[in-house]
Design a protein around this motif. Structure first.
Motif, PDB file in Angstrom:
ATOM      1  N   GLN A   1      -3.513  -8.186   7.913  1.00  0.00           N
ATOM      2  CA  GLN A   1      -4.780  -7.518   8.211  1.00  0.00           C
ATOM      3  C   GLN A   1      -5.927  -7.965   8.037  1.00  0.00           C
ATOM      4  O   GLN A   1      -6.721  -8.321   6.808  1.00  0.00           O
ATOM      5  CB  GLN A   1      -4.682  -6.432   6.934  1.00  0.00           C
TER       6      GLN A   1
ATOM      7  N   SER B   1      -3.428   3.128   2.823  1.00  0.00           N
ATOM      8  CA  SER B   1      -2.555   2.881   1.712  1.00  0.00           C
ATOM      9  C   SER B   1      -3.291   2.881   0.243  1.00  0.00           C
ATOM     10  O   SER B   1      -2.690   3.472  -0.887  1.00  0.00           O
ATOM     11  CB  SER B   1      -1.651   1.703   1.792  1.00  0.00           C
TER      12      SER B   1
ATOM     13  N   ARG C   1     -10.745  -3.094  10.687  1.00  0.00           N
ATOM     14  CA  ARG C   1     -10.134  -4.581  10.863  1.00  0.00           C
ATOM     15  C   ARG C   1     -10.897  -5.488  11.823  1.00  0.00           C
ATOM     16  O   ARG C   1     -11.551  -4.927  12.733  1.00  0.00           O
ATOM     17  CB  ARG C   1      -8.724  -4.225  11.212  1.00  0.00           C
TER      18      ARG C   1
ATOM     19  N   GLN D   1      -6.293   6.279  10.296  1.00  0.00           N
ATOM     20  CA  GLN D   1      -4.742   6.439   9.840  1.00  0.00           C
ATOM     21  C   GLN D   1      -4.415   7.404   9.112  1.00  0.00           C
ATOM     22  O   GLN D   1      -5.377   8.090   8.559  1.00  0.00           O
ATOM     23  CB  GLN D   1      -4.532   4.981   8.905  1.00  0.00           C
TER      24      GLN D   1
ATOM     25  N   GLU E   1      -1.685   8.575   6.162  1.00  0.00           N
ATOM     26  CA  GLU E   1      -0.728   7.791   5.323  1.00  0.00           C
ATOM     27  C   GLU E   1       0.052   9.046   4.573  1.00  0.00           C
ATOM     28  O   GLU E   1      -0.557   9.985   4.389  1.00  0.00           O
ATOM     29  CB  GLU E   1      -1.455   7.430   4.213  1.00  0.00           C
TER      30      GLU E   1
ATOM     31  N   PHE F   1       6.705  -4.550   4.635  1.00  0.00           N
ATOM     32  CA  PHE F   1       5.394  -4.189   3.902  1.00  0.00           C
ATOM     33  C   PHE F   1       5.594  -4.673   2.591  1.00  0.00           C
ATOM     34  O   PHE F   1       6.683  -4.436   1.971  1.00  0.00           O
ATOM     35  CB  PHE F   1       5.078  -2.864   4.078  1.00  0.00           C
TER      36      PHE F   1
ATOM     37  N   PHE G   1       4.336  -3.475   0.050  1.00  0.00           N
ATOM     38  CA  PHE G   1       4.396  -2.275  -0.928  1.00  0.00           C
ATOM     39  C   PHE G   1       5.512  -1.365  -0.625  1.00  0.00           C
ATOM     40  O   PHE G   1       5.428  -0.360  -1.382  1.00  0.00           O
ATOM     41  CB  PHE G   1       2.951  -1.315  -0.909  1.00  0.00           C
ATOM     42  N   THR G   2       6.604  -1.541   0.485  1.00  0.00           N
ATOM     43  CA  THR G   2       7.568  -0.730   0.252  1.00  0.00           C
ATOM     44  C   THR G   2       8.815  -1.685   0.492  1.00  0.00           C
ATOM     45  O   THR G   2       8.683  -2.830   1.086  1.00  0.00           O
ATOM     46  CB  THR G   2       7.545   0.133   1.630  1.00  0.00           C
TER      47      THR G   2
ATOM     48  N   GLY H   1       4.657   2.682  10.307  1.00  0.00           N
ATOM     49  CA  GLY H   1       5.128   1.897   9.347  1.00  0.00           C
ATOM     50  C   GLY H   1       5.724   2.700   8.212  1.00  0.00           C
ATOM     51  O   GLY H   1       5.247   3.689   7.947  1.00  0.00           O
ATOM     52  N   ALA H   2       6.903   2.486   7.654  1.00  0.00           N
ATOM     53  CA  ALA H   2       7.267   3.201   6.507  1.00  0.00           C
ATOM     54  C   ALA H   2       8.200   2.378   5.588  1.00  0.00           C
ATOM     55  O   ALA H   2       8.745   1.463   5.978  1.00  0.00           O
ATOM     56  CB  ALA H   2       7.806   4.564   6.955  1.00  0.00           C
ATOM     57  N   GLY H   3       8.460   3.068   4.661  1.00  0.00           N
ATOM     58  CA  GLY H   3       9.539   2.498   3.788  1.00  0.00           C
ATOM     59  C   GLY H   3       9.759   3.091   2.069  1.00  0.00           C
ATOM     60  O   GLY H   3       9.027   4.024   2.167  1.00  0.00           O
TER      61      GLY H   3
ATOM     62  N   ALA I   1       6.802   6.229   1.567  1.00  0.00           N
ATOM     63  CA  ALA I   1       5.596   6.293   2.045  1.00  0.00           C
ATOM     64  C   ALA I   1       5.447   6.019   3.521  1.00  0.00           C
ATOM     65  O   ALA I   1       6.325   5.143   4.023  1.00  0.00           O
ATOM     66  CB  ALA I   1       4.698   5.247   1.389  1.00  0.00           C
ATOM     67  N   PHE I   2       4.538   6.289   4.367  1.00  0.00           N
ATOM     68  CA  PHE I   2       4.495   6.101   5.700  1.00  0.00           C
ATOM     69  C   PHE I   2       3.177   6.004   6.138  1.00  0.00           C
ATOM     70  O   PHE I   2       2.226   6.446   5.570  1.00  0.00           O
ATOM     71  CB  PHE I   2       5.501   6.893   6.478  1.00  0.00           C
ATOM     72  N   GLY I   3       2.939   5.212   7.210  1.00  0.00           N
ATOM     73  CA  GLY I   3       1.259   5.246   7.694  1.00  0.00           C
ATOM     74  C   GLY I   3       1.489   5.066   9.338  1.00  0.00           C
ATOM     75  O   GLY I   3       2.386   4.593   9.676  1.00  0.00           O
TER      76      GLY I   3
HETATM   77  N1  PHE Z   1      -0.347   0.505   5.553  1.00  0.00           N
HETATM   78  C1  PHE Z   1       0.374   0.096   6.607  1.00  0.00           C
HETATM   79  C2  PHE Z   1      -0.457  -0.495   7.692  1.00  0.00           C
HETATM   80  O1  PHE Z   1      -1.402  -0.465   7.887  1.00  0.00           O
HETATM   81  C3  PHE Z   1       1.521   1.116   7.142  1.00  0.00           C
HETATM   82  C4  PHE Z   1       2.310   1.578   6.200  1.00  0.00           C
HETATM   83  C5  PHE Z   1       1.909   2.789   5.130  1.00  0.00           C
HETATM   84  C6  PHE Z   1       3.690   0.985   5.877  1.00  0.00           C
HETATM   85  C7  PHE Z   1       2.742   3.193   4.444  1.00  0.00           C
HETATM   86  C8  PHE Z   1       4.313   1.610   5.060  1.00  0.00           C
HETATM   87  C9  PHE Z   1       3.947   2.574   4.070  1.00  0.00           C
HETATM   88  O2  PHE Z   1       0.035  -1.453   8.467  1.00  0.00           O
END
Ligand code: PHE
Length: 364
Positions: free
Chosen positions: A172, A196, A220, A234, A236, A274, A276-277, A308-310, A331-333
């Motif tokens: 990122q 996130s 970014r 995004q 989330e 990721f 965090f997941t 993205g998720a996990g 979580a997912f985003g």
């Molecule tokens: N924050 C991650 C991204 O920007 C996406 C994500 C969110 C992945 C939550 C997993 C859980 O790439």
């Protein structure tokens, strides 16, 4: 211009003639009056105490009249005086009438004219998709949480299990606020690279069960092109409770994608990473353009990667004081522009930010 003659002859005929002349002059002059100034001049010319026509008549006709004619001349002069006064009053009356008429006319509103129409504004297409998606999750019991766009290193990275100097940070490309070298790294400010950090802020404030959806703007350091923009949005999601499993994640996202793209859309999960997941997944949907047969937007693969998720990494729970033995979560985003591009078949992300009304009007 009429002037008062001297009278030599005081016979009734001569008096009649002089009276007639005066009255016809009065008539003519009063008929020619236009405007307030002329009206005032008219009054002065005929009625001014000093040298007005009536005064002259008094002086040259009445005072000079021989004894036997005085009575007769006096009566005539009185009658004349009355006529002149009436005439002046009538002219003044008419003038003020037409003045207020003119005023009324100037102030008239033509209520048959079409009014000024202000076109209704509409939501930007990115906001439309964002709100639609929020609606889907609110129906599933999620609430909306927001956080700051200028974020600290701690919330954007560290508490999300990106240790300082960890290479995962390189995925990122981050815009940092300048001149913060004197601060400890965790306090340094940056433009959040994802939504996130709002997961962390929410968990700090709430006790499980937690169901939040966090929409917002992220930044970014990406060069703009057809699929990248340095500013984008995004959304989330975070769900934490006892016994939350990967099956819940799958079901939730499957439902959300069907709500957005219709019941025929399929979802596919494949392994990803990721910090965090754990485990993490990338999720693709069957291409809404070709239905999975393969076309240009899906690069002939039939699938488009959207999320993205996990499952929330136990280390993250450690940062917010949740007991990872007791609770689990997912979580997912996802990128909102990406979704909007899919939904409205927009082939260049820059269109959303160019401010081109020809583009925007299509969403009105
Ligand atoms: N924050 C991650 C991204 O920007 C996406 C994500 C969110 C992945 C939550 C997993 C859980 O790439």
């Amino acid at each position: 211009m009429y002037t008062v003659p001297k009278l030599e002859d005081y016979s009734p005929e001569a008096l009649d003639r002089a009276t007639q002349e005066l009255l016809s002059a009065l008539e003519q002059e009063s008929a020619a009056i236009t405007g307030a100034k002329a009206c005032e001049d008219f009054r002065n010319r005929w009625m001014a105490r000093k040298n007005g026509i009536l005064t002259q008549v008094n002086d040259t006709w009445l005072k000079a009249a021989p004894g036997p004619s005085k009575r007769e001349v006096g009566q005539r002069v009185n009658a004349l005086k009355q006529k002149v006064e009436e005439r002046v009053a009538a002219v003044e009356e008419q003038m003020s009438g037409s003045a207020s008429e003119a005023k009324l006319k100037a102030e008239t509103l033509d209520i048959t004219l079409p009014g000024i129409q202000r076109p209704y504004g509409v939501k930007h297409p990115v906001l439309q998709v964002l709100d639609e998606l929020i609606g889907v999750f609110v129906k599933m019991g999620y609430s909306v949480a927001e956080g700051p766009e200028v974020e600290s290193d701690y919330y954007n990275f560290e508490a999300l299990n990106f240790p300082p100097n960890h290479p995962a940070r390189d995925t990122q490309d981050t815009l940092f606020i300048a001149n913060q070298e004197r601060r400890p790294q965790r306090d340094r400010l940056l433009l959040r690279t994802h939504t996130s950090p709002v997961q962390i802020r929410s968990m700090e404030q709430l006790k499980p069960p937690v169901r939040v959806i966090c929409p917002g703007k992220v930044h970014r350091n990406d060069a703009p092109d057809a699929t990248h923009s340095p500013v984008f949005h995004q959304i989330e999601g975070l769900c934490v409770d006892t016994n939350i499993t990967f099956a819940d994640l799958k079901g939730t996202l499957e439902h959300a994608m069907k709500s957005l793209f219709g019941n025929d859309v399929k979802t596919r999960f494949f392994p990803s990473f990721f910090p965090f997941t754990e485990p993490s997944a990338d999720i693709a949907i069957s291409c809404p353009f070709c239905g999975g047969k393969g076309c240009r937007p899906c690069k002939q693969s039939g699938w488009i990667e959207l999320l993205g998720a996990g499952m929330v990494d136990p280390n993250v729970f450690g940062f917010v004081g949740y007991d990872p033995q007791k609770f689990s979560g997912f979580a997912f985003g996802m990128g909102v522009e990406r979704l909007a591009m899919m939904k409205y078949e927009v082939d260049d992300i820059q269109q959303f930010f160019s401010g081109d009304m020809r583009f925007l009007r299509q969403f009105a």
